[in-house]
Design an enzyme around this catalytic site. Structure first.
Site, PDB file in Angstrom:
ATOM      1  CE1 TYR A  17       0.291  -2.114   4.090  1.00  0.00           C
ATOM      2  CE2 TYR A  17       0.705   0.195   4.611  1.00  0.00           C
ATOM      3  CZ  TYR A  17       0.788  -1.148   4.944  1.00  0.00           C
ATOM      4  OH  TYR A  17       1.364  -1.520   6.140  1.00  0.00           O
ATOM      5  CE1 TYR A  19      -0.313   4.320   6.100  1.00  0.00           C
ATOM      6  CE2 TYR A  19       1.907   3.600   5.591  1.00  0.00           C
ATOM      7  CZ  TYR A  19       0.753   3.476   6.337  1.00  0.00           C
ATOM      8  OH  TYR A  19       0.653   2.513   7.307  1.00  0.00           O
ATOM      9  CE1 TYR A  25       5.945   3.287   5.249  1.00  0.00           C
ATOM     10  CE2 TYR A  25       6.042   1.644   6.987  1.00  0.00           C
ATOM     11  CZ  TYR A  25       6.341   2.906   6.513  1.00  0.00           C
ATOM     12  OH  TYR A  25       7.030   3.776   7.311  1.00  0.00           O
ATOM     13  NE  ARG A  47      11.619  -0.317  11.113  1.00  0.00           N
ATOM     14  CZ  ARG A  47      12.244  -0.798  12.192  1.00  0.00           C
ATOM     15  NH1 ARG A  47      13.553  -0.778  12.275  1.00  0.00           N
ATOM     16  NH2 ARG A  47      11.549  -1.305  13.183  1.00  0.00           N
ATOM     17  CD  GLU A  70       8.294  -1.095  14.579  1.00  0.00           C
ATOM     18  OE1 GLU A  70       9.186  -0.324  14.232  1.00  0.00           O
ATOM     19  OE2 GLU A  70       7.784  -1.938  13.837  1.00  0.00           O
TER      20      GLU A  70
END
Ligand SMILES: C=Cc1ccc(O)cc1
Length: 177
Positions: A17, A19, A25, A47, A70
């Site tokens: 998707y 943003y 991401y 990342r 996280e």
């Protein structure tokens, strides 16, 4: 397109998707309490993470919420509306991740100690909040606990390759290992 109704419909699904701020991401719902993800665009592009423990619930038919904290201290709350090809993300970055994003751009599983050291060494507050809607550009049925979905560092054309059907075979295994 597949219709999402139950929690079982969501678990095992692989999403890409973008943003509204342009950040791209990729997230794989590995099982009822675990996700893998890769970040292709935005502040921490490059990342990638495997086996992040999460809370995962279906809020109502076909609408799902994933939340976690996280090792960096970043908190994340994601709402998926896959039947509308939409999601909403709220990321709560500690101040240090906003100021030193490059420290977090890695295969995090190999750098957990560094994430823990950095979150003590640098500042947490004020947090940097990123609330964004996203358009889902890919939905794949990868099945549960498939370790090949997110098994390689992100590269420039990766999401295009996945969308074009050039990355996974019919059994949702990587074609080029
Ligand atoms: C910080 C991780 C993260 C993973 C997926 C997503 O959509 C937002 C944030």
């Amino acid at each position: 397109m597949k219709k999402f109704s139950t929690l079982e419909d969501f678990v095992g699904t692989h999403f890409i998707y973008t943003y509204d701020n342009g950040w791209e991401y990729e997230l794989y719902v590995k099982n009822e309490h675990t996700i893998d993800y890769r970040i292709h665009g935005g502040m921490v592009a490059g990342r990638w993470v495997k086996n992040q423990e999460v809370s995962l619930v279906m809020l109502t038919e076909g609408i799902y919420k994933i939340t976690w904290t996280e090792p960096t201290g970043t908190d994340v709350a994601l709402d998926f509306l896959p039947n509308d090809e939409k999601m909403h993300g709220m990321i709560f970055f500690p101040k240090w991740v906003h100021e030193h994003p490059e420290i977090t751009v890695c295969f995090q599983n190999d750098f957990i100690d560094l994430m823990h050291e950095s979150r003590e060494k640098y500042e947490t507050y004020p947090k940097y909040l990123v609330p964004e809607f996203a358009k889902i550009t890919y939905i794949g049925e990868a099945g549960k606990d498939n370790d090949e979905v997110v098994a390689q560092a992100p590269y420039k054309e990766m999401t295009d390759d996945i969308r074009a059907g050039k990355y996974y075979d019919a059994n949702y295994k990587m074609m080029n290992k």
